[in-house]
Design a protein around this motif. Structure first.
Motif, PDB file in Angstrom:
ATOM      1  N   PRO A  41       0.824  -1.219   0.000  1.00 37.33           N
ATOM      2  CA  PRO A  41       0.000   0.000   0.000  1.00 37.33           C
ATOM      3  C   PRO A  41       0.854   1.263   0.000  1.00 37.33           C
ATOM      4  CG  PRO A  41      -0.850  -1.580   1.590  1.00 37.33           C
ATOM      5  CD  PRO A  41       0.445  -2.127   1.111  1.00 37.33           C
ATOM      6  N   GLY A  42       0.576   2.147  -0.947  1.00 35.08           N
ATOM      7  CA  GLY A  42       1.286   3.405  -1.013  1.00 35.08           C
ATOM      8  C   GLY A  42       2.702   3.330  -1.525  1.00 35.08           C
ATOM      9  N   GLN A  43       3.091   2.159  -2.010  1.00 31.80           N
ATOM     10  CA  GLN A  43       4.462   2.000  -2.480  1.00 31.80           C
ATOM     11  C   GLN A  43       4.479   1.536  -3.932  1.00 31.80           C
ATOM     12  OE1 GLN A  43       7.128  -0.126   0.091  1.00 31.80           O
ATOM     13  NE2 GLN A  43       6.134   0.611   1.956  1.00 31.80           N
ATOM     14  N   GLU A  44       5.651   1.632  -4.536  1.00 34.42           N
ATOM     15  CA  GLU A  44       5.807   1.185  -5.910  1.00 34.42           C
ATOM     16  C   GLU A  44       5.945  -0.336  -5.951  1.00 34.42           C
ATOM     17  OE1 GLU A  44       8.012   5.180  -7.700  1.00 34.42           O
ATOM     18  OE2 GLU A  44       9.105   3.280  -7.594  1.00 34.42           O
ATOM     19  N   ARG A  45       5.653  -0.892  -7.088  1.00 35.74           N
ATOM     20  CA  ARG A  45       5.795  -2.325  -7.265  1.00 35.74           C
ATOM     21  C   ARG A  45       7.276  -2.694  -7.252  1.00 35.74           C
ATOM     22  NH1 ARG A  45       1.477  -4.942 -11.109  1.00 35.74           N
ATOM     23  NH2 ARG A  45       2.126  -3.242 -12.487  1.00 35.74           N
ATOM     24  N   GLU A  46       7.572  -3.872  -6.712  1.00 35.04           N
ATOM     25  CA  GLU A  46       8.957  -4.327  -6.664  1.00 35.04           C
ATOM     26  C   GLU A  46       9.040  -5.799  -7.041  1.00 35.04           C
ATOM     27  OE1 GLU A  46      10.769  -4.456  -2.808  1.00 35.04           O
ATOM     28  OE2 GLU A  46       8.961  -5.176  -1.819  1.00 35.04           O
ATOM     29  N   GLY A  47      10.160  -6.176  -7.621  1.00 35.04           N
ATOM     30  CA  GLY A  47      10.384  -7.571  -7.952  1.00 35.04           C
ATOM     31  C   GLY A  47      10.731  -8.371  -6.710  1.00 35.04           C
ATOM     32  N   VAL A  48      10.167  -9.565  -6.592  1.00 35.63           N
ATOM     33  CA  VAL A  48      10.351 -10.399  -5.411  1.00 35.63           C
ATOM     34  C   VAL A  48      11.194 -11.633  -5.714  1.00 35.63           C
ATOM     35  CG1 VAL A  48       9.189 -11.777  -3.657  1.00 35.63           C
ATOM     36  CG2 VAL A  48       8.173  -9.619  -4.436  1.00 35.63           C
ATOM     37  N   SER A  49      10.809 -12.358  -6.739  1.00 35.10           N
ATOM     38  CA  SER A  49      11.482 -13.619  -7.012  1.00 35.10           C
ATOM     39  C   SER A  49      11.249 -14.019  -8.460  1.00 35.10           C
ATOM     40  CB  SER A  49      10.952 -14.715  -6.074  1.00 35.10           C
ATOM     41  OG  SER A  49      11.647 -15.931  -6.259  1.00 35.10           O
ATOM     42  N   CYS A  50      12.166 -14.834  -8.988  1.00 35.67           N
ATOM     43  CA  CYS A  50      12.056 -15.265 -10.382  1.00 35.67           C
ATOM     44  C   CYS A  50      12.750 -16.605 -10.544  1.00 35.67           C
ATOM     45  CB  CYS A  50      12.687 -14.210 -11.293  1.00 35.67           C
ATOM     46  SG  CYS A  50      12.465 -14.498 -13.059  1.00 35.67           S
ATOM     47  N   ILE A  51      12.251 -17.408 -11.476  1.00 32.90           N
ATOM     48  CA  ILE A  51      12.877 -18.674 -11.799  1.00 32.90           C
ATOM     49  C   ILE A  51      13.104 -18.732 -13.307  1.00 32.90           C
ATOM     50  CG2 ILE A  51      10.635 -19.867 -11.898  1.00 32.90           C
ATOM     51  CD1 ILE A  51      12.111 -22.370 -10.808  1.00 32.90           C
ATOM     52  N   ARG A  52      14.316 -19.119 -13.679  1.00 34.36           N
ATOM     53  CA  ARG A  52      14.673 -19.180 -15.096  1.00 34.36           C
ATOM     54  C   ARG A  52      14.490 -20.602 -15.605  1.00 34.36           C
ATOM     55  NH1 ARG A  52      20.357 -16.622 -16.502  1.00 34.36           N
ATOM     56  NH2 ARG A  52      21.165 -18.578 -15.620  1.00 34.36           N
ATOM     57  N   SER A  53      13.874 -20.752 -16.724  1.00 32.91           N
ATOM     58  CA  SER A  53      13.518 -22.075 -17.224  1.00 32.91           C
ATOM     59  C   SER A  53      14.733 -22.875 -17.702  1.00 32.91           C
ATOM     60  CB  SER A  53      12.512 -21.947 -18.367  1.00 32.91           C
ATOM     61  OG  SER A  53      11.352 -21.292 -17.937  1.00 32.91           O
ATOM     62  N   SER A  54      15.715 -22.206 -18.286  1.00 31.87           N
ATOM     63  CA  SER A  54      16.818 -22.922 -18.932  1.00 31.87           C
ATOM     64  C   SER A  54      17.639 -23.739 -17.948  1.00 31.87           C
ATOM     65  CB  SER A  54      17.725 -21.934 -19.656  1.00 31.87           C
ATOM     66  OG  SER A  54      18.258 -20.998 -18.741  1.00 31.87           O
ATOM     67  N   ASP A  55      17.878 -23.182 -16.766  1.00 29.05           N
ATOM     68  CA  ASP A  55      18.737 -23.891 -15.816  1.00 29.05           C
ATOM     69  C   ASP A  55      18.168 -23.905 -14.405  1.00 29.05           C
ATOM     70  OD1 ASP A  55      21.208 -21.184 -15.454  1.00 29.05           O
ATOM     71  OD2 ASP A  55      19.035 -21.268 -15.125  1.00 29.05           O
ATOM     72  N   GLY A  56      16.951 -23.379 -14.246  1.00 24.82           N
ATOM     73  CA  GLY A  56      16.329 -23.387 -12.927  1.00 24.82           C
ATOM     74  C   GLY A  56      16.925 -22.387 -11.957  1.00 24.82           C
ATOM     75  N   SER A  57      17.751 -21.485 -12.459  1.00 21.03           N
ATOM     76  CA  SER A  57      18.366 -20.538 -11.535  1.00 21.03           C
ATOM     77  C   SER A  57      17.293 -19.622 -10.956  1.00 21.03           C
ATOM     78  CB  SER A  57      19.458 -19.736 -12.228  1.00 21.03           C
ATOM     79  OG  SER A  57      18.923 -18.953 -13.266  1.00 21.03           O
ATOM     80  N   LEU A  58      17.574 -19.154  -9.758  1.00 25.36           N
ATOM     81  CA  LEU A  58      16.579 -18.426  -8.974  1.00 25.36           C
ATOM     82  C   LEU A  58      17.083 -17.034  -8.626  1.00 25.36           C
ATOM     83  CD1 LEU A  58      15.735 -21.292  -6.445  1.00 25.36           C
ATOM     84  CD2 LEU A  58      14.639 -20.829  -8.643  1.00 25.36           C
ATOM     85  N   TYR A  59      16.131 -16.132  -8.486  1.00 28.42           N
ATOM     86  CA  TYR A  59      16.431 -14.800  -7.980  1.00 28.42           C
ATOM     87  C   TYR A  59      15.491 -14.525  -6.810  1.00 28.42           C
ATOM     88  CZ  TYR A  59      15.879  -9.862  -7.210  1.00 28.42           C
ATOM     89  OH  TYR A  59      15.774  -8.641  -6.604  1.00 28.42           O
ATOM     90  N   TYR A  60      16.037 -13.910  -5.775  1.00 20.75           N
ATOM     91  CA  TYR A  60      15.226 -13.436  -4.648  1.00 20.75           C
ATOM     92  C   TYR A  60      15.671 -12.023  -4.274  1.00 20.75           C
ATOM     93  CZ  TYR A  60      13.937 -18.329  -3.907  1.00 20.75           C
ATOM     94  OH  TYR A  60      13.465 -19.606  -4.066  1.00 20.75           O
ATOM     95  N   ALA A  61      14.714 -11.183  -3.981  1.00 23.46           N
ATOM     96  CA  ALA A  61      15.046  -9.887  -3.406  1.00 23.46           C
ATOM     97  C   ALA A  61      15.683 -10.112  -2.037  1.00 23.46           C
ATOM     98  CB  ALA A  61      13.790  -9.040  -3.271  1.00 23.46           C
TER      99      ALA A  61
END
Length: 129
Positions: A41-61
């Protein structure tokens, strides 16, 4: 027609857990990447997490590392976000999204909203006692 439909949001107590689901149709999860954003609420959208299909690598904030886990089930064409040790500041609308194939998970890591090809409508997570 591509659709991403989130579910699993709701009310959780601090320290509790929720599991968000994203069901994809019109697209397969061998799309190069799929991830989660959130907007508090009241804030901008932010990226939290992502998974890459090619190798399953992960990203986390940094703010969710060690507490959130992203996973996918290709047979069900679904991606999940397991959220543990929830905090009140995790209260937000959580969106499932597919970044464009060229930029992949960097779209999530850099919260580059214009780089997203498809968005879900979001699911509300409220963390409160």
């Amino acid at each position: 027609q591509v659709q991403l439909v989130e579910s699993g949001g709701g009310l959780a107590q601090p320290g509790g857990s929720l599991r968000l689901s994203c069901a994809a149709s019109g697209i397969t999860l061998d799309y190069p990447a799929i991830g989660w954003f959130r907007q508090a609420p009241g804030q901008e959208r932010e990226g939290v997490s992502c998974i890459r299909s090619s190798d399953g690598s992960l990203y986390y904030a940094d703010s969710v590392k060690g507490r959130f886990t992203i996973s996918r089930d290709n047979a069900k064409n679904a991606v999940y976000l397991q959220m543990n040790s929830l905090k009140p500041e995790n209260t937000a609308v959580y969106y499932c999204a597919t970044p464009n194939p060229i930029d992949g998970c960097t779209v999530v890591a850099n919260t580059y909203e214009d780089g997203v090809d498809y968005w879900g409508k979001g699911t509300l997570v409220t963390v409160s006692s």
